[in-house]
Design a protein around this motif. Sequence first.
Motif, PDB file in Angstrom:
ATOM      1  N   GLU A 142       0.828  -1.203   0.000  1.00  0.00           N
ATOM      2  CA  GLU A 142       0.000   0.000   0.000  1.00  0.00           C
ATOM      3  C   GLU A 142       0.867   1.260   0.000  1.00  0.00           C
ATOM      4  OE1 GLU A 142      -0.380  -2.539   1.992  1.00  0.00           O
ATOM      5  OE2 GLU A 142      -2.335  -3.373   1.411  1.00  0.00           O
ATOM      6  N   MET A 143       1.951   1.220   0.752  1.00  0.00           N
ATOM      7  CA  MET A 143       2.839   2.383   0.818  1.00  0.00           C
ATOM      8  C   MET A 143       3.475   2.653  -0.540  1.00  0.00           C
ATOM      9  SD  MET A 143       5.950   3.058   3.527  1.00  0.00           S
ATOM     10  CE  MET A 143       6.650   1.436   3.215  1.00  0.00           C
ATOM     11  N   MET A 144       3.906   1.595  -1.233  1.00  0.00           N
ATOM     12  CA  MET A 144       4.515   1.769  -2.545  1.00  0.00           C
ATOM     13  C   MET A 144       3.483   2.250  -3.566  1.00  0.00           C
ATOM     14  SD  MET A 144       7.603   1.104  -1.892  1.00  0.00           S
ATOM     15  CE  MET A 144       8.199   1.231  -3.569  1.00  0.00           C
ATOM     16  N   GLU A 145       2.238   1.745  -3.464  1.00  0.00           N
ATOM     17  CA  GLU A 145       1.185   2.185  -4.374  1.00  0.00           C
ATOM     18  C   GLU A 145       0.837   3.654  -4.135  1.00  0.00           C
ATOM     19  OE1 GLU A 145      -2.038  -0.474  -3.795  1.00  0.00           O
ATOM     20  OE2 GLU A 145      -1.016  -2.201  -4.731  1.00  0.00           O
ATOM     21  N   ALA A 146       0.850   4.068  -2.855  1.00  0.00           N
ATOM     22  CA  ALA A 146       0.564   5.472  -2.532  1.00  0.00           C
ATOM     23  C   ALA A 146       1.636   6.381  -3.117  1.00  0.00           C
ATOM     24  CB  ALA A 146       0.474   5.649  -1.018  1.00  0.00           C
ATOM     25  N   ALA A 147       2.890   5.948  -3.036  1.00  0.00           N
ATOM     26  CA  ALA A 147       3.989   6.737  -3.610  1.00  0.00           C
ATOM     27  C   ALA A 147       3.838   6.840  -5.120  1.00  0.00           C
ATOM     28  CB  ALA A 147       5.329   6.097  -3.248  1.00  0.00           C
ATOM     29  N   LEU A 148       3.411   5.740  -5.756  1.00  0.00           N
ATOM     30  CA  LEU A 148       3.209   5.737  -7.206  1.00  0.00           C
ATOM     31  C   LEU A 148       2.091   6.688  -7.604  1.00  0.00           C
ATOM     32  CD1 LEU A 148       4.080   4.427  -9.888  1.00  0.00           C
ATOM     33  CD2 LEU A 148       2.334   2.672  -9.476  1.00  0.00           C
ATOM     34  N   ILE A 149       1.001   6.688  -6.826  1.00  0.00           N
ATOM     35  CA  ILE A 149      -0.128   7.573  -7.103  1.00  0.00           C
ATOM     36  C   ILE A 149       0.273   9.032  -6.943  1.00  0.00           C
ATOM     37  CG2 ILE A 149      -2.409   8.291  -6.271  1.00  0.00           C
ATOM     38  CD1 ILE A 149      -2.896   5.334  -5.546  1.00  0.00           C
ATOM     39  N   ASP A 150       1.157   9.302  -5.948  1.00  0.00           N
ATOM     40  CA  ASP A 150       1.616  10.675  -5.706  1.00  0.00           C
ATOM     41  C   ASP A 150       2.627  11.139  -6.744  1.00  0.00           C
ATOM     42  OD1 ASP A 150       0.006  10.930  -3.527  1.00  0.00           O
ATOM     43  OD2 ASP A 150       1.542  10.369  -2.071  1.00  0.00           O
ATOM     44  N   GLY A 151       2.984  10.250  -7.677  1.00  0.00           N
ATOM     45  CA  GLY A 151       3.896  10.637  -8.744  1.00  0.00           C
ATOM     46  C   GLY A 151       5.370  10.538  -8.390  1.00  0.00           C
ATOM     47  N   ALA A 152       5.707   9.735  -7.375  1.00  0.00           N
ATOM     48  CA  ALA A 152       7.109   9.594  -6.985  1.00  0.00           C
ATOM     49  C   ALA A 152       7.883   8.841  -8.072  1.00  0.00           C
ATOM     50  CB  ALA A 152       7.210   8.836  -5.663  1.00  0.00           C
ATOM     51  N   SER A 153       9.072   9.327  -8.376  1.00  0.00           N
ATOM     52  CA  SER A 153       9.917   8.656  -9.362  1.00  0.00           C
ATOM     53  C   SER A 153      10.553   7.422  -8.732  1.00  0.00           C
ATOM     54  CB  SER A 153      11.013   9.608  -9.849  1.00  0.00           C
ATOM     55  OG  SER A 153      11.896   9.932  -8.784  1.00  0.00           O
ATOM     56  N   ALA A 154      11.168   6.609  -9.568  1.00  0.00           N
ATOM     57  CA  ALA A 154      11.830   5.402  -9.068  1.00  0.00           C
ATOM     58  C   ALA A 154      12.934   5.755  -8.074  1.00  0.00           C
ATOM     59  CB  ALA A 154      12.410   4.600 -10.241  1.00  0.00           C
ATOM     60  N   TRP A 155      13.687   6.833  -8.363  1.00  0.00           N
ATOM     61  CA  TRP A 155      14.755   7.253  -7.464  1.00  0.00           C
ATOM     62  C   TRP A 155      14.189   7.741  -6.137  1.00  0.00           C
ATOM     63  CZ3 TRP A 155      19.608   6.904  -6.224  1.00  0.00           C
ATOM     64  CH2 TRP A 155      20.180   7.858  -5.382  1.00  0.00           C
ATOM     65  N   LEU A 160      13.097   4.826  -4.067  1.00  0.00           N
ATOM     66  CA  LEU A 160      14.248   4.122  -3.509  1.00  0.00           C
ATOM     67  C   LEU A 160      14.833   4.888  -2.339  1.00  0.00           C
ATOM     68  CD1 LEU A 160      16.460   1.919  -3.600  1.00  0.00           C
ATOM     69  CD2 LEU A 160      17.668   3.331  -5.269  1.00  0.00           C
ATOM     70  N   TRP A 161      15.078   6.191  -2.508  1.00  0.00           N
ATOM     71  CA  TRP A 161      15.803   6.972  -1.512  1.00  0.00           C
ATOM     72  C   TRP A 161      14.922   7.346  -0.316  1.00  0.00           C
ATOM     73  CZ3 TRP A 161      20.651   7.504  -0.493  1.00  0.00           C
ATOM     74  CH2 TRP A 161      21.099   8.542   0.328  1.00  0.00           C
ATOM     75  N   ARG A 162      13.624   7.611  -0.569  1.00  0.00           N
ATOM     76  CA  ARG A 162      12.751   8.107   0.492  1.00  0.00           C
ATOM     77  C   ARG A 162      11.953   7.004   1.191  1.00  0.00           C
ATOM     78  NH1 ARG A 162      14.693  13.018   1.802  1.00  0.00           N
ATOM     79  NH2 ARG A 162      15.008  14.299  -0.067  1.00  0.00           N
ATOM     80  N   ILE A 163      11.735   5.878   0.500  1.00  0.00           N
ATOM     81  CA  ILE A 163      10.866   4.845   1.085  1.00  0.00           C
ATOM     82  C   ILE A 163      11.617   3.528   1.290  1.00  0.00           C
ATOM     83  CG2 ILE A 163       8.767   3.489   0.766  1.00  0.00           C
ATOM     84  CD1 ILE A 163       7.639   5.792  -0.871  1.00  0.00           C
ATOM     85  N   GLN A 164      12.196   3.006   0.220  1.00  0.00           N
ATOM     86  CA  GLN A 164      12.773   1.671   0.305  1.00  0.00           C
ATOM     87  C   GLN A 164      14.018   1.608   1.181  1.00  0.00           C
ATOM     88  OE1 GLN A 164      12.922   1.201  -4.028  1.00  0.00           O
ATOM     89  NE2 GLN A 164      11.447  -0.465  -3.897  1.00  0.00           N
ATOM     90  N   LEU A 165      14.986   2.484   0.909  1.00  0.00           N
ATOM     91  CA  LEU A 165      16.226   2.449   1.697  1.00  0.00           C
ATOM     92  C   LEU A 165      15.998   2.691   3.190  1.00  0.00           C
ATOM     93  CD1 LEU A 165      19.143   4.054  -0.365  1.00  0.00           C
ATOM     94  CD2 LEU A 165      18.995   1.764   0.602  1.00  0.00           C
ATOM     95  N   PRO A 166      15.224   3.724   3.596  1.00  0.00           N
ATOM     96  CA  PRO A 166      15.027   3.922   5.041  1.00  0.00           C
ATOM     97  C   PRO A 166      14.380   2.732   5.731  1.00  0.00           C
ATOM     98  CG  PRO A 166      14.359   5.872   3.822  1.00  0.00           C
ATOM     99  CD  PRO A 166      14.613   4.806   2.806  1.00  0.00           C
TER     100      PRO A 166
END
Length: 294
Positions: free
Chosen positions: A188-201, A204-210
């Motif tokens: 759900e978090m990744m889908e929300a980021a996609l809906i908000d228009g977050a780029s792949a980078w 990665l930097w703001r959601i996945q790595l932390p």
Amino acid sequence: MKSLKKSRNCFILCALVIPVVLLLLFVVYPSFDLIAMSFTDWDGVSPHRQFNGIANYITMFRDSPDLWLSLRNNLIYLGVHMIMIPIELAIAVMLNTRFKGANFVKTIAFLPFIINGVGMSYAFSYFFSPVNGAFNEILTMAGLSGSIHKWLSDPQIVNFVLAAVSAWRFSGYHIVLFSTGLTSLSAEMMEAALIDGASAWQKLWRIQLPNIWMVFSFVMFDCIRGTLQCFDIPFIMTGGGPGYASSTFTLYTIDTAFKYNSFGMAATMAVAIMVIVIAVYGIQQILLKKVIDR
């Protein structure tokens, strides 16, 4: 109920006591014995250990240039593995997109890690052999015969070749660790980021790595520990040669103990590498914590 509670407490006690006893017998006691041995000149045969204070430590720092050459070789391994970490993470992110064949790629990437290290080292020693070695044959077929070298006997490149073999062996393991950490993230978090228009980078930097810092920290520590204690690849492929050009700290330590019968000095070297690993790990944790706090 009392009987059940008593049985549970007995089980918990046994589950705690047995691991603690094993830890004391096979980790704590040998560690203290190793430290005590480092203050002696024991030859591995005599029933008595002659105490010689810090003489071994002075000799190690002052009169062992080949030992520090070996440590420099370990740092080459460490540098190559550190360069590979972003590549391993990028591959794990790609595999986490669930494209067709992702599981097959993970399996192929993980296979080198489960292959016996001795057998793999022998295979690569033949692969890089200057006499009918497959790698030189490949270069010749590709029209790059001018790039042919004596890969395992040239002091200028031998450590980079061995480090590349080490990276090939362990990269799949790290890719699987990163991939597992990424899979544990909330869809759900990744889908929300996609809906908000977050780029792949940005993802990665703001959601996945932390959210996979613990995995990232473990992979880094595994690289530090593994590269500073590397033994089997240089031992099988080059024997530490030519001279000590491809020797590692652990290989030099084992030679000191079993080739020169200087177990006291070898124990000193083992204590030194243990302190180095702990120190580097502590520095790594401090730096990662500063990055996370930002």
